[in-house]
Write a protein that holds these residues in place. Structure first.
Motif, PDB file in Angstrom:
ATOM      1  N   GLU A 166      39.171  44.271  33.023  1.00  0.00           N
ATOM      2  CA  GLU A 166      38.408  45.254  33.787  1.00  0.00           C
ATOM      3  C   GLU A 166      39.067  45.547  35.142  1.00  0.00           C
ATOM      4  O   GLU A 166      39.094  46.697  35.591  1.00  0.00           O
ATOM      5  N   MET A 167      39.597  44.515  35.778  1.00  0.00           N
ATOM      6  CA  MET A 167      40.212  44.709  37.094  1.00  0.00           C
ATOM      7  C   MET A 167      41.555  45.438  36.992  1.00  0.00           C
ATOM      8  O   MET A 167      41.888  46.252  37.862  1.00  0.00           O
ATOM      9  N   THR A 168      42.316  45.161  35.944  1.00  0.00           N
ATOM     10  CA  THR A 168      43.609  45.837  35.815  1.00  0.00           C
ATOM     11  C   THR A 168      43.440  47.313  35.450  1.00  0.00           C
ATOM     12  O   THR A 168      44.350  48.114  35.672  1.00  0.00           O
ATOM     13  N   LYS A 169      42.282  47.682  34.905  1.00  0.00           N
ATOM     14  CA  LYS A 169      41.997  49.103  34.701  1.00  0.00           C
ATOM     15  C   LYS A 169      41.962  49.827  36.044  1.00  0.00           C
ATOM     16  O   LYS A 169      42.327  50.992  36.153  1.00  0.00           O
ATOM     17  N   ILE A 170      41.495  49.116  37.069  1.00  0.00           N
ATOM     18  CA  ILE A 170      41.344  49.694  38.399  1.00  0.00           C
ATOM     19  C   ILE A 170      42.639  49.575  39.192  1.00  0.00           C
ATOM     20  O   ILE A 170      43.074  50.518  39.849  1.00  0.00           O
ATOM     21  N   LYS A 171      43.265  48.398  39.111  1.00  0.00           N
ATOM     22  CA  LYS A 171      44.491  48.136  39.866  1.00  0.00           C
ATOM     23  C   LYS A 171      45.435  47.343  38.963  1.00  0.00           C
ATOM     24  O   LYS A 171      45.303  46.118  38.836  1.00  0.00           O
ATOM     25  N   PRO A 172      46.375  48.006  38.329  1.00  0.00           N
ATOM     26  CA  PRO A 172      47.242  47.336  37.349  1.00  0.00           C
ATOM     27  C   PRO A 172      47.997  46.131  37.894  1.00  0.00           C
ATOM     28  O   PRO A 172      48.272  45.181  37.146  1.00  0.00           O
ATOM     29  N   ASP A 173      48.320  46.130  39.174  1.00  0.00           N
ATOM     30  CA  ASP A 173      49.090  45.017  39.735  1.00  0.00           C
ATOM     31  C   ASP A 173      48.210  44.040  40.519  1.00  0.00           C
ATOM     32  O   ASP A 173      48.688  43.324  41.400  1.00  0.00           O
ATOM     33  N   ILE A 174      46.922  43.994  40.213  1.00  0.00           N
ATOM     34  CA  ILE A 174      46.011  43.116  40.936  1.00  0.00           C
ATOM     35  C   ILE A 174      46.465  41.654  40.841  1.00  0.00           C
ATOM     36  O   ILE A 174      47.000  41.203  39.822  1.00  0.00           O
ATOM     37  N   TYR A 175      46.262  40.934  41.939  1.00  0.00           N
ATOM     38  CA  TYR A 175      46.569  39.504  42.005  1.00  0.00           C
ATOM     39  C   TYR A 175      45.266  38.724  41.848  1.00  0.00           C
ATOM     40  O   TYR A 175      44.300  38.951  42.580  1.00  0.00           O
ATOM     41  N   LEU A 176      45.239  37.820  40.875  1.00  0.00           N
ATOM     42  CA  LEU A 176      44.071  36.974  40.639  1.00  0.00           C
ATOM     43  C   LEU A 176      44.515  35.519  40.647  1.00  0.00           C
ATOM     44  O   LEU A 176      45.388  35.118  39.872  1.00  0.00           O
ATOM     45  N   VAL A 177      43.920  34.722  41.522  1.00  0.00           N
ATOM     46  CA  VAL A 177      44.223  33.297  41.564  1.00  0.00           C
ATOM     47  C   VAL A 177      42.920  32.530  41.408  1.00  0.00           C
ATOM     48  O   VAL A 177      41.924  32.814  42.087  1.00  0.00           O
ATOM     49  N   GLY A 178      42.911  31.570  40.497  1.00  0.00           N
ATOM     50  CA  GLY A 178      41.689  30.860  40.169  1.00  0.00           C
ATOM     51  C   GLY A 178      41.662  29.428  40.661  1.00  0.00           C
ATOM     52  O   GLY A 178      42.691  28.752  40.707  1.00  0.00           O
ATOM     53  N   GLU A 179      40.458  28.986  41.014  1.00  0.00           N
ATOM     54  CA  GLU A 179      40.227  27.588  41.351  1.00  0.00           C
ATOM     55  C   GLU A 179      39.661  26.892  40.114  1.00  0.00           C
ATOM     56  O   GLU A 179      38.478  27.028  39.801  1.00  0.00           O
ATOM     57  N   VAL A 180      40.527  26.184  39.407  1.00  0.00           N
ATOM     58  CA  VAL A 180      40.107  25.395  38.243  1.00  0.00           C
ATOM     59  C   VAL A 180      40.582  23.972  38.494  1.00  0.00           C
ATOM     60  O   VAL A 180      41.747  23.645  38.284  1.00  0.00           O
TER      61      VAL A 180
END
Length: 516
Positions: free
Chosen positions: A253-267
């Motif tokens: 869903e986020m890459t539909k809005i911004k193809p180069d979006i940066y996502l970093v997760g806390e796992v």
């Protein structure tokens, strides 16, 4: 007026530890895959309006500091309205906390940051809201309320066996997950504590709300990405596959809005638990790096971190080649690094050498570059940044009475800038070294197979045929080893490490980087 400047003895000692380096490549920005991100707690950073609380305008004013340090991006701890100082319990997902400023202030910050080639990442807290969020206020009004299913509710008699749960997880010492709102027989679920009720992601309306929130910050505000808090806990621990699927859906869903979006997760878990999140969260924080770095110093064992990091990279690489290893040596939840290293300045400067010469996309917590101190409870890991001596420091925040961030214990930035061997100048130098040598930023990690003293941490970094050998002496005693054949060029030396006639001499806590 005469001002007495008190400089901690630890900083004075640093002047005896020299650093030399040779670089041949041009300065490059390797973000996100290998660039450097600077974590800021706005509350403590810079107060521009004199109310004692850091603000967005203050960060805008100090963007040059981030640029001078060599960082490529900023991660902001929560900036949305919240009743708590830390703001991890949101009351409005599409606003800025009024103490920090306005949305227009934040848009201006992003514009100015982008001019300096600095990306902006914000904390997105979607596992839970505050009990003061309008959704929850509506949800608790009754079972027929349209917002009831935005959260997880259960009747007391159906969850009786879980009410006094005693399980403590890696990322929460809370022993109660079901909470009584104080009216009726229904309890709500809140993994972290009663003031943070978990959202119900089985409800499609909740998921759509979250996607709309993401769209708002990407399209209307212009951020470059999100740090996803508590990413493992979207669904309960016994539903990991649902967690994995949600994050893949979120990313899509986020890459539909911004193809180069940066996502970093806390796992926060073992690599086998973390790895399945990679398809949805291409960047993940490497908690093993932090803890193994400290263990290596504690045990004076140079192999621990190299072998751990090699294993993690190989393991994740077997799953996908599209992942970002977000390494760090400290953050807002861990004691400050200098505290963890017994306030030893030589170890401290070497530790950042290790972080910056290992693979990954390193994170630096604000204040580490000036050797700030801090320990639990968390408020005292998040104390005010020291820009100048107190008498001159108009931007120093006063929202908390500091226990560690005081002139008698930490030398302010303005003083450190004039000291060639200060923590700040050391950070600048080693970051520049990384950003001007592709093997250190982008290279593979290979083990050094020859027998070496156990006190030495030794590894190769290689990129496009250029191969560096990196050596750190984790002990306080001098160590020696022979350089591999044809490795004759010294790229970097810290604490008087030397290479002469094929023989490397490494005084206590020194670092050497050599090449062919």
């Amino acid at each position: 007026m005469k001002i007495n400047i008190i400089i901690p003895i630890s900083l004075l000692l640093m002047t005896i530890f020299s650093c030399t380096s040779e670089t041949s490549n041009s300065l490059e920005n390797h973000w996100p895959h290998a660039g450097i991100t600077y974590e800021i707690f706005i509350q403590s950073f810079y107060d521009s309006d004199g109310d004692g609380i850091g603000d967005i305008a203050g960060v805008t004013k100090k963007l040059e500091h981030v640029k001078e340090l060599g960082a490529n991006a900023i991660w902001f701890m929560p900036i949305m309205p919240s009743p708590s100082y830390h703001k991890y319990d949101v009351t409005d997902y599409k606003e800025i906390h009024p103490d920090y400023g306005t949305l227009d202030d934040f848009k201006k910050l992003i514009k100015e940051a982008h001019k300096k080639d600095i990306k902006i990442v914000i904390d997105m807290i979607i596992n839970h809201t505050s009990t003061e969020h309008p959704w929850f206020q509506e949800s608790q009004k009754g079972r027929d309320n349209p917002y009831r299913d935005y959260y997880v509710w259960a009747q007391k008699d159906t969850i009786a066996e879980f009410l006094n749960k005693k399980t403590i997880t890696l990322d929460s010492d809370n022993i109660r997950q079901w909470h009584d709102p104080g009216h009726g027989d229904d309890f709500y679920y809140g993994f972290f504590y009663g003031g943070m009720p978990d959202l119900n992601f089985d409800n499609p309306k909740v998921r759509q709300e979250i996607y709309d929130i993401g769209k708002f910050w990407l399209e209307e505000v212009g951020v470059d990405g999100f740090r996803l808090d508590a990413a493992k806990h979207i669904f309960p621990d016994d539903r990991p596959e649902d967690n994995h699927e949600f994050w893949k859906e979120f990313r899509a869903e986020m890459t539909k809005i911004k193809p180069d979006i940066y996502l970093v997760g806390e796992v926060y878990d073992m690599q086998e638990v973390v790895a399945p999140y990679l398809p949805g969260l291409p960047a993940l924080f490497n908690f093993d790096f932090h803890y193994t770095l400290l263990e290596a110093y504690e045990k004076v064992n140079g192999k621990l971190l190299v072998e751990k990091q090699k294993g993690i990279l190989d393991f994740y690489g077997s799953i996908t080649d599209d992942f970002i290893d977000a390494t760090f040596s400290s953050n807002h939840d861990q004691p400050r690094l200098l505290n963890s290293l017994n306030q030893n300045p030589k170890k401290y400067k070497q530790a950042i050498n290790i972080l910056m010469t290992m693979p990954g996309a390193p994170y630096i917590y604000y204040g580490e570059e000036i050797g700030m101190l801090g320990d639990k409870p968390d408020e005292h890991i998040r104390e005010p940044f020291l820009w100048d001596i107190k008498a001159n420091d108009k931007g120093r925040t006063t929202w908390i009475e500091p226990k560690y961030a005081i002139d008698e214990m930490v030398t302010p930035l303005a003083i450190q800038k004039s000291m060639s061997t200060s923590y700040f100048n050391h950070y600048k130098e080693i970051i520049k070294l990384r950003n001007t040598n592709k093997p250190l930023a982008l290279g593979s990690l290979d083990l050094f197979d020859n027998d070496v003293p156990s006190e030495l941490m030794v590894y190769y970094r290689e990129h496009d045929g250029e191969r560096f050998l990196v050596i750190h002496n984790l002990s306080d005693q001098e160590q020696k080893m022979e350089a591999p054949e044809e490795f004759e060029n010294m790229i970097y030396s810290y604490a008087s490490g030397s290479l002469e006639n094929g023989q490397m001499r490494l005084p206590g806590y020194s670092t050497l980087i050599i090449s062919k």
